[in-house]
Design a protein around this motif. Structure first.
Motif, short mmCIF file in Angstrom:
data_model
loop_
_atom_site.label_atom_id
_atom_site.label_comp_id
_atom_site.label_asym_id
_atom_site.label_seq_id
_atom_site.Cartn_x
_atom_site.Cartn_y
_atom_site.Cartn_z
N GLU A 58 0.53 -0.58 -0.13
CA GLU A 58 0.23 0.00 -0.08
C GLU A 58 0.46 1.45 0.32
O GLU A 58 1.30 1.64 1.08
CB GLU A 58 -0.44 0.19 1.00
N ALA A 59 1.35 1.40 -1.21
CA ALA A 59 1.70 2.77 -1.17
C ALA A 59 1.59 3.49 -0.58
O ALA A 59 2.57 4.44 0.58
CB ALA A 59 2.22 3.35 -2.59
N SER A 60 0.50 4.81 -0.26
CA SER A 60 0.03 5.53 0.25
C SER A 60 0.59 5.57 2.38
O SER A 60 1.39 6.67 2.39
CB SER A 60 -1.33 6.26 0.74
N LYS A 61 0.50 4.95 2.66
CA LYS A 61 0.69 4.21 3.81
C LYS A 61 2.16 4.00 3.90
O LYS A 61 2.76 5.02 5.22
CB LYS A 61 -0.04 2.21 4.52
N ALA A 62 2.93 3.38 2.88
CA ALA A 62 4.16 3.54 3.32
C ALA A 62 4.48 4.44 2.91
O ALA A 62 5.95 4.86 3.69
CB ALA A 62 4.79 2.01 1.95
N ALA A 63 4.31 5.42 1.95
CA ALA A 63 4.86 6.71 1.72
C ALA A 63 4.57 7.48 2.53
O ALA A 63 5.82 8.55 3.21
CB ALA A 63 4.46 7.54 1.03
N ALA A 64 3.97 7.17 3.76
CA ALA A 64 3.55 8.21 4.90
C ALA A 64 4.61 7.64 5.80
O ALA A 64 5.04 8.71 6.32
CB ALA A 64 2.14 8.10 5.40
N ALA A 65 4.82 6.58 5.87
CA ALA A 65 5.14 6.08 6.67
C ALA A 65 7.31 6.61 7.17
O ALA A 65 8.41 6.72 8.03
CB ALA A 65 5.84 4.61 6.99
N LEU A 66 7.52 6.72 5.87
CA LEU A 66 8.57 7.64 5.53
C LEU A 66 8.96 8.98 5.12
O LEU A 66 9.84 9.31 4.59
CB LEU A 66 9.56 6.52 3.49
#
Length: 108
Positions: A58-66
């Motif tokens: 899930e790109a949006s979740k991963a991007a937020a974490a990064l």
């Protein structure tokens, strides 16, 4: 106080680490290539890929974490697949990649 049942997954990972699973070196190992590339080029492909896999793709979740833009993460994932020949549509590839990256992280 934790019980083995409560931390079972962590115990299994630590046991794999203890048995040397993180030290397995095979020819054409994309995970090792990614980590070596990161060291030589000061990139964060390994970290980005681990967070992406932790987020089940899930790109949006991963991007937020990064703390990066979603499109930046998508670009990195495409670039990783191009540079290192990873087929992230394959479940076994995702599992082994995640496991190797995760073991590397907890061994530090």
């Amino acid at each position: 106080m934790a019980t083995v049942e409560g931390v079972h997954s962590r115990v299994v990972l630590l046991e794999l680490l203890e048995r040397g699973a993180a030290a397995i070196v095979l020819p054409a190992d994309p995970v090792q290539e990614i980590l070596t590339y990161d060291q030589r080029h000061t990139t964060t492909y390994g970290e980005s890929l681990l967070v992406y896999l932790d987020a089940f793709g899930e790109a949006s979740k991963a991007a937020a974490a990064l703390s990066i833009h979603e499109n930046t993460l998508r670009y990195r994932i495409r670039r990783i697949q191009e540079l290192f020949g990873l087929d992230l549509s394959d479940a076994e590839t995702r599992l082994v990649t995640w496991l190797r990256l995760h073991l590397q992280q907890i061994s530090k």
